[in-house]
Design an enzyme around this catalytic site. Structure first.
Site, PDB file in Angstrom:
ATOM      1  N   ASP A 171      -7.749  -4.554  -0.547  1.00  0.00           N
ATOM      2  CA  ASP A 171      -8.301  -4.830  -1.872  1.00  0.00           C
ATOM      3  C   ASP A 171      -8.234  -6.314  -2.216  1.00  0.00           C
ATOM      4  O   ASP A 171      -9.122  -6.846  -2.888  1.00  0.00           O
ATOM      5  CB  ASP A 171      -7.552  -4.023  -2.939  1.00  0.00           C
ATOM      6  N   HIS A 194       0.844  -1.189   0.000  1.00  0.00           N
ATOM      7  CA  HIS A 194       0.000   0.000   0.000  1.00  0.00           C
ATOM      8  C   HIS A 194       0.877   1.236   0.000  1.00  0.00           C
ATOM      9  O   HIS A 194       1.939   1.256   0.630  1.00  0.00           O
ATOM     10  CB  HIS A 194      -0.927   0.009   1.223  1.00  0.00           C
TER      11      HIS A 194
END
Length: 435
Positions: free
Chosen positions: A369, A311
């Site tokens: 995700d 991320h």
């Protein structure tokens, strides 16, 4: 208390200048450079605004090094396990979790706005049935301003509140309508006695042919997804909503701009990209080929990317991913899908990423995700609709940020500057004389 300052010195002999250093309640200090151009005739250069605080905000805080996410000071772990989505909406909009009496008033105030104008159906029919849901949703959300002109004045606090409630209430209806349209099924009207997530699932999956039973495990999984995605500080889509609203446009238009920005594969489309990656590995041989895929990921010349891992903000494990991982396993257990080839492949990939030194050293942990894509696919949501459901969840965060900006006495229309690298001033040569 002495005001802290920072000095900027120049090597060209220009005089040094001093700026205030501001401190928030937590997080890095900020150098206030608003007077920089006036004092020096110079701008700062910060592509992507990675070192620039574009606003002051009391809504969401992220500590990427610690892997911490707070909504109004509350850890995401506590909100996702002790609250429901509409409680979280109340928190983001008004600053505090609701009391029992406040919740009893707030929930009906949202749910009674779940229907949309009947003419929205005719607008929807103007799209091709195979259009991407995000293309449709961008148009539908923007069109709300034409159907609800009584709440489009951005500078009227009461109208903003009505628009906020309408947007939160109607987004599930619009997303479900987009899905039903794409598969050729009749639209299902909301049932407001259901929960927010339960009502959405019914609008998505029920048909007039028979009764629809809401699965509470799946409803709770979806509700948790909404909470985890409700806000995430000054990301690209939130910054877009703020920038758009800074011009004074109506709330529906600003949120439509956020939807359009979220569509990007580097932002809201990441969970769609993660599941598409799994489909590609499955098509090339599945678990038997996972070693080859990992080798390609490690080979910088291959241009193969591991989607759903790592991320930009979190340099530790994404706290939302931990919660979504638990939810993922709850959903797979409920539906008996642990033997599904795609899910087995996903779990094998997760195991490698958590144990392989290459990924551990680079802190390429599975992110939210990765798990949310698996959960949505298990529930029965098509991949193309993933980002639209992300937009549904993020709407409340966008609205809270918009409201905060408009109420800020220091707010003004956004106007970033640039480092110009084009031609200096020159004169137009007559056409016949141009070489």
């Amino acid at each position: 208390m002495t005001e802290r300052t920072a000095s900027l010195k120049f090597s060209d002999g220009s005089p040094a200048v001093t700026f205030p250093v501001l401190s928030g309640s937590v997080g890095p200090q900020v150098i206030d450079i608003r007077s920089l151009y006036g004092k020096t005739g110079k701008f700062t250069y910060d592509p992507g605004f990675l070192s620039t605080a574009s606003c002051s905000s009391a809504i969401t805080y992220i500590d990427g090094d610690k892997g911490e996410l707070l909504y109004r000071g509350y850890p995401i772990e506590e909100l996702a396990t002790r609250c429901d989505f509409l409680e979280t909406c109340h928190l983001l909009l008004y600053g505090d979790l609701p009391t029992p009496a406040q919740k009893e008033a707030f929930v009906p105030s949202v749910m009674r706005h779940t229907m949309v104008h009947e003419q929205m159906q005719f607008f929807l029919r103007g799209f091709r049935r195979d259009a991407h849901p995000m293309a449709i949703l961008t148009g539908l959300v923007g069109a709300l301003s034409a159907f609800y002109p009584d709440s489009i004045n951005l500078h009227d606090a009461r109208q903003r509140e009505i628009s906020a409630i309408r947007l939160i209430a109607k987004m599930p209806t619009l997303v479900a309508m987009s899905y039903k349209y794409s598969v050729g099924q009749p639209y299902i009207y909301p049932q407001n006695e259901l929960s927010y997530a339960g009502n959405f699932m019914r609008m998505m999956f029920a048909t007039p042919c028979g009764p629809y039973e809401v699965n509470e495990v799946l409803v709770r999984a979806l509700d948790r997804f909404f909470i985890l995605h409700a806000d995430h500080e000054q990301n690209a889509s939130t910054s877009t909503v703020r920038m758009c609203a800074s011009s004074g446009t109506n709330p529906f238009a600003a949120i439509a701009a956020g939807v359009a920005c979220l569509w990007g594969p580097a932002h809201g489309g990441a969970n769609e990209a993660a599941l598409n990656m799994l489909y590609e590995i499955q098509a090339e041989g599945g678990a038997a080929k996972i070693g080859e895929f990992i080798a390609k990921v490690k080979d910088k010349s291959s241009n193969v990317k591991l989607m759903g891992f790592g991320h930009r903000v979190y340099k530790n494990y994404d706290p939302r991913a931990k919660l979504m991982r638990e939810t993922c396993y709850e959903v797979l257990n409920e539906l008996g899908l642990h033997d599904d080839p795609l899910f087995k492949l996903a779990m094998a990939l997760e195991k490698i990423a958590l144990e392989d030194d290459y990924f551990v050293q680079r802190k390429l942990y599975p992110n939210v995700d990765f798990y949310s894509g698996i959960v949505q696919r298990a529930i029965g949501i098509p991949v193309q609709l993933f980002t639209a459901i992300f937009a549904l969840a993020r709407t409340v965060g966008w609205i809270a940020q918009l409201n905060e900006m408009v109420a800020d006495p220091e707010y003004k229309i956004g106007r970033p500057r640039q480092l110009y690298t084009g031609s200096p001033r020159r004169s137009v040569v007559p056409l016949a004389q141009r070489a």
